[in-house]
Scaffold this motif. Structure first.
Motif, PDB file in Angstrom:
ATOM      1  N   GLY A  35      94.319  -9.814 -38.699  1.00  0.00           N
ATOM      2  CA  GLY A  35      94.037  -8.769 -39.668  1.00  0.00           C
ATOM      3  C   GLY A  35      93.306  -9.271 -40.889  1.00  0.00           C
ATOM      4  O   GLY A  35      93.236 -10.476 -41.148  1.00  0.00           O
ATOM      5  N   TRP A  36      92.729  -8.328 -41.606  1.00  0.00           N
ATOM      6  CA  TRP A  36      92.076  -8.599 -42.887  1.00  0.00           C
ATOM      7  C   TRP A  36      92.767  -7.782 -43.975  1.00  0.00           C
ATOM      8  O   TRP A  36      93.054  -6.594 -43.789  1.00  0.00           O
ATOM      9  N   PHE A  37      93.014  -8.442 -45.083  1.00  0.00           N
ATOM     10  CA  PHE A  37      93.572  -7.825 -46.265  1.00  0.00           C
ATOM     11  C   PHE A  37      92.676  -8.203 -47.434  1.00  0.00           C
ATOM     12  O   PHE A  37      91.875  -9.127 -47.337  1.00  0.00           O
ATOM     13  N   ARG A  38      92.838  -7.501 -48.539  1.00  0.00           N
ATOM     14  CA  ARG A  38      92.056  -7.868 -49.718  1.00  0.00           C
ATOM     15  C   ARG A  38      92.883  -7.653 -50.974  1.00  0.00           C
ATOM     16  O   ARG A  38      93.809  -6.846 -50.996  1.00  0.00           O
ATOM     17  N   GLN A  39      92.507  -8.383 -51.997  1.00  0.00           N
ATOM     18  CA  GLN A  39      93.183  -8.269 -53.287  1.00  0.00           C
ATOM     19  C   GLN A  39      92.148  -8.324 -54.388  1.00  0.00           C
ATOM     20  O   GLN A  39      91.486  -9.358 -54.575  1.00  0.00           O
ATOM     21  N   ALA A  40      92.011  -7.224 -55.089  1.00  0.00           N
ATOM     22  CA  ALA A  40      91.112  -7.180 -56.237  1.00  0.00           C
ATOM     23  C   ALA A  40      91.833  -7.734 -57.464  1.00  0.00           C
ATOM     24  O   ALA A  40      93.062  -7.755 -57.527  1.00  0.00           O
ATOM     25  N   LEU A  41      91.071  -8.156 -58.440  1.00  0.00           N
ATOM     26  CA  LEU A  41      91.634  -8.735 -59.645  1.00  0.00           C
ATOM     27  C   LEU A  41      92.570  -7.744 -60.326  1.00  0.00           C
ATOM     28  O   LEU A  41      92.203  -6.594 -60.581  1.00  0.00           O
ATOM     29  N   GLY A  42      93.798  -8.171 -60.563  1.00  0.00           N
ATOM     30  CA  GLY A  42      94.764  -7.315 -61.227  1.00  0.00           C
ATOM     31  C   GLY A  42      95.414  -6.276 -60.343  1.00  0.00           C
ATOM     32  O   GLY A  42      96.199  -5.460 -60.826  1.00  0.00           O
ATOM     33  N   GLU A  43      95.090  -6.306 -59.055  1.00  0.00           N
ATOM     34  CA  GLU A  43      95.638  -5.330 -58.130  1.00  0.00           C
ATOM     35  C   GLU A  43      96.537  -6.017 -57.098  1.00  0.00           C
ATOM     36  O   GLU A  43      96.511  -7.236 -56.944  1.00  0.00           O
ATOM     37  N   GLU A  44      97.292  -5.214 -56.388  1.00  0.00           N
ATOM     38  CA  GLU A  44      98.109  -5.754 -55.310  1.00  0.00           C
ATOM     39  C   GLU A  44      97.252  -5.902 -54.048  1.00  0.00           C
ATOM     40  O   GLU A  44      96.249  -5.215 -53.870  1.00  0.00           O
TER      41      GLU A  44
END
Length: 120
Positions: A35-44
């Motif tokens: 799988g692929w996940f992502r995390q933006a700055l300041g986000e979960e």
């Protein structure tokens, strides 16, 4: 033990495309859900896409129709083709792997992440 190494991130203009790759160690890659996940700055961290060992796929609503996940079991690699990128796609993208899992979670294997930045 599975080691995951992501690559392919970078800076792209809105509307552009990138393809992320995640190379996995081990001899039983075909039995792993990837799988692929992502995390933006300041986000979960958030789910992006998954491809299971049985071949089924799922996508987050925010990327449906724009992103495509695929795998090459002969190369122990999973890909994320990202088209029509938007500034809100900017994040660190992480690859994850779990043996015969329907849903990936914190207790699975994770890569170090690759930065994707989409400029407006």
């Amino acid at each position: 033990q599975v080691q995951l190494v992501e690559s392919g991130g970078g800076l792209v203009q809105a509307g552009g495309s990138l393809r992320l790759s995640c190379a996995a160690s081990g001899r039983t890659f075909s039995m792993y859900t990837m799988g692929w996940f992502r995390q933006a700055l300041g986000e979960e961290r958030e789910f992006v896409a998954v491809i299971r060992w049985i071949g089924t796929t799922d996508y987050a609503d925010s990327v449906k129709g724009r992103f495509s996940i695929s795998r090459d079991n002969a190369k122990n690699t999973v890909y994320l083709q990202m088209n029509s990128l938007k500034p809100e796609d900017t994040a660190v993208y992480y690859c994850a792997a779990g043996s015969r899992k329907m849903v990936l979670g914190d207790d699975d294997y994770w890569g170090q992440g690759t930065q994707v930045t989409v400029s407006s």
